[in-house]
Design an enzyme around this catalytic site. Structure first.
Site, PDB file in Angstrom:
ATOM      1  CB  ALA A 167       5.495  -4.661 -12.138  1.00 20.30           C
ATOM      2  NE  ARG A 168      -1.084  -1.185 -15.896  1.00 22.85           N
ATOM      3  CZ  ARG A 168      -0.865  -0.197 -16.752  1.00 22.85           C
ATOM      4  NH1 ARG A 168      -0.605   1.015 -16.327  1.00 22.85           N
ATOM      5  NH2 ARG A 168      -0.896  -0.427 -18.048  1.00 22.85           N
ATOM      6  N   GLY A 169       2.573  -0.391 -10.529  1.00 18.89           N
ATOM      7  CA  GLY A 169       2.539  -0.114  -9.084  1.00 18.89           C
ATOM      8  C   GLY A 169       1.819   1.184  -8.831  1.00 18.89           C
ATOM      9  NE  ARG A 170       1.599   3.115  -3.156  1.00 16.30           N
ATOM     10  CZ  ARG A 170       2.168   3.239  -1.972  1.00 16.30           C
ATOM     11  NH1 ARG A 170       1.816   4.214  -1.185  1.00 16.30           N
ATOM     12  NH2 ARG A 170       3.106   2.396  -1.575  1.00 16.30           N
ATOM     13  CG  PHE A 171       4.842   5.791  -6.449  1.00 16.35           C
ATOM     14  CD1 PHE A 171       4.098   6.949  -6.275  1.00 16.35           C
ATOM     15  CD2 PHE A 171       5.213   5.075  -5.323  1.00 16.35           C
ATOM     16  CE1 PHE A 171       3.738   7.387  -5.014  1.00 16.35           C
ATOM     17  CE2 PHE A 171       4.850   5.498  -4.056  1.00 16.35           C
ATOM     18  CZ  PHE A 171       4.109   6.666  -3.896  1.00 16.35           C
ATOM     19  N   GLY A 172       3.553   4.394 -10.993  1.00 17.47           N
ATOM     20  CA  GLY A 172       3.944   4.107 -12.360  1.00 17.47           C
ATOM     21  C   GLY A 172       4.138   2.642 -12.660  1.00 17.47           C
ATOM     22  CG  ASP A 221       5.776   0.710  -0.013  1.00 24.78           C
ATOM     23  OD1 ASP A 221       4.974   0.076   0.709  1.00 24.78           O
ATOM     24  OD2 ASP A 221       5.551   0.978  -1.201  1.00 24.78           O
ATOM     25  CB  VAL A 250       8.425  -2.044 -13.661  1.00 18.86           C
ATOM     26  CG1 VAL A 250       9.822  -2.593 -13.965  1.00 18.86           C
ATOM     27  CG2 VAL A 250       8.451  -1.250 -12.360  1.00 18.86           C
ATOM     28  CE  LYS A 285       9.494   2.915  -9.406  1.00 21.36           C
ATOM     29  NZ  LYS A 285       9.931   2.330  -8.142  1.00 21.36           N
TER      30      LYS A 285
HETATM   31  N1  ADE Z   1       9.823  -5.469 -11.363  1.00 16.67           N
HETATM   32  C1  ADE Z   1      10.081  -4.326 -10.742  1.00 16.67           C
HETATM   33  N2  ADE Z   1      11.365  -3.990 -10.923  1.00 16.67           N
HETATM   34  C2  ADE Z   1      11.930  -4.954 -11.671  1.00 16.67           C
HETATM   35  C3  ADE Z   1      13.241  -5.209 -12.174  1.00 16.67           C
HETATM   36  N3  ADE Z   1      14.230  -4.368 -11.937  1.00 16.67           N
HETATM   37  N4  ADE Z   1      13.456  -6.310 -12.874  1.00 16.67           N
HETATM   38  C4  ADE Z   1      12.438  -7.150 -13.086  1.00 16.67           C
HETATM   39  N5  ADE Z   1      11.206  -6.984 -12.663  1.00 16.67           N
HETATM   40  C5  ADE Z   1      10.947  -5.896 -11.952  1.00 16.67           C
END
Ligand code: ADE
Length: 316
Positions: A24-29, A148, A31, A44
């Site tokens: 995953a790509r979020g606003r803060f970096g 959030d 994962v 993260k």
């Molecule tokens: N996406 C964001 N955090 C996660 C996590 N802890 N496990 C799996 N997917 C995620």
């Protein structure tokens, strides 16, 4: 370097972490799915400019009595690299299903799955919002507002119960102290309560908890929108307000203010939902979460109890 202290006072050699896949790509970096010894973990990675968010998140995870099934489990944190190559890492438990948002895009829910996810999510939020007194061995847990709350910040465990993640914007309320320094307009525009969009500035503890409950209403609507219990079509997943052309994928502050504050609009409740007694009860609960009048909104504990009662009453 590489050794940090975890809440259990053991040392983990984080040099042994292997990043496997970007999840995953979020606003803060971003994962990552990663491996630490024989365990999968989530890493993260925050860019250096988001240091405050990394610090806040650790501070929240390290509060006394912060262990709950429906809150993501923290493992460790670390500053990696040096000078221009510093990265801030936060290790937590890994959940293969990813976020509720990811899951709803790819799956339709039964009534009992909807109840299980909704109830566990509300229980996690109620725990976060609650103050827990000190015990003989542990300090007190202050009330925490998430700030959030959204379907991308709720993770699904393998048994389809929820856990709440992403505390980079969270605020704690120590009894007798004001909340630390805060600026009002934070969070994700799509999920901002009317009073936040309006720019009201002076929020106390209860006002912040009610702002979370508005967002919780939108997430419960997302669950409803993907449930097949009522007779009628289940549409492709859409985020709240995504169907409104002026809002779509990239809400502006102005478009959100126009719809949520001026026109008092909320996501649609379909007619056919109201023909299923359980879904109908949940529709009423969602409407009480996103009330324009913040003081009229349900608490997370009340939402959890109601969903538990619907699950028992309409047991199908
Ligand atoms: N996406 C964001 N955090 C996660 C996590 N802890 N496990 C799996 N997917 C995620």
């Amino acid at each position: 370097p590489g050794f940090v202290s975890t809440p259990s006072e053991t040392s983990l050699n984080l040099e042994k972490v292997e990043l496997i896949e970007l999840r995953a790509r979020g606003r803060f970096g971003s994962v990552w799915k990663a491996q630490l010894l024989n365990e999968l973990v989530a890493v993260k990675i925050f860019p250096l400019q988001d240091k405050q968010s990394w610090l806040t998140e650790q501070e929240i995870y390290n509060l006394p009595q912060m262990n709950h099934e429906n809150v993501l489990k923290f493992i460790a944190s670390e500053k990696r690299g040096e000078n221009l190559h510093i990265e801030l890492w936060l290790l937590t438990e890994f959940h293969e299903h990813g976020s509720l948002y990811d899951y709803l895009k790819g799956h339709v829910l039964t009534w009992s799955q909807l109840c299980k996810i909704g109830e566990s999510m509300a229980l996690g939020l109620a725990f976060l919002h609650d103050e827990i007194p000190a015990t003989a061995v542990h300090g007190s847990k202050p009330a925490v507002a998430h700030r959030d709350f959204k379907s991308k910040n709720v993770l699904l465990k393998s048994d389809l119960t929820a856990c709440i993640a992403d505390f980079g914007l969270a605020l704690k309320f120590e009894p007798g102290k004001g909340p630390g320094e805060t600026h009002g307009l934070v969070g994700t525009r799509r999920y901002m309560a009317p009073e936040v969009l309006e720019g009201a500035i002076c929020f106390n503890r209860d006002a912040f908890l009610r702002i979370d409950m508005y967002a919780c209403g939108l997430v419960l609507w997302e669950l409803l929108s993907r449930c097949n219990a009522a007779e009628g079509p289940v549409e492709e997943y859409q985020l709240p307000f995504e169907n409104i052309p002026e809002i779509g994928q990239h809400p502006t502050l102005e478009s959100m203010q126009e719809y949520v504050v001026s026109r008092k609009m909320r996501p649609p409740m379909h007619e056919h939902w109201k023909r299923h007694p359980g879904i109908m009860s949940l529709v009423c609960t969602v409407e009480e979460c996103w009330d324009q009048d913040a003081e009229a909104r349900l608490s997370a504990g009340c939402v959890q109890e109601r969903i538990a009662a619907f699950a028992r009453t309409f047991n199908m």
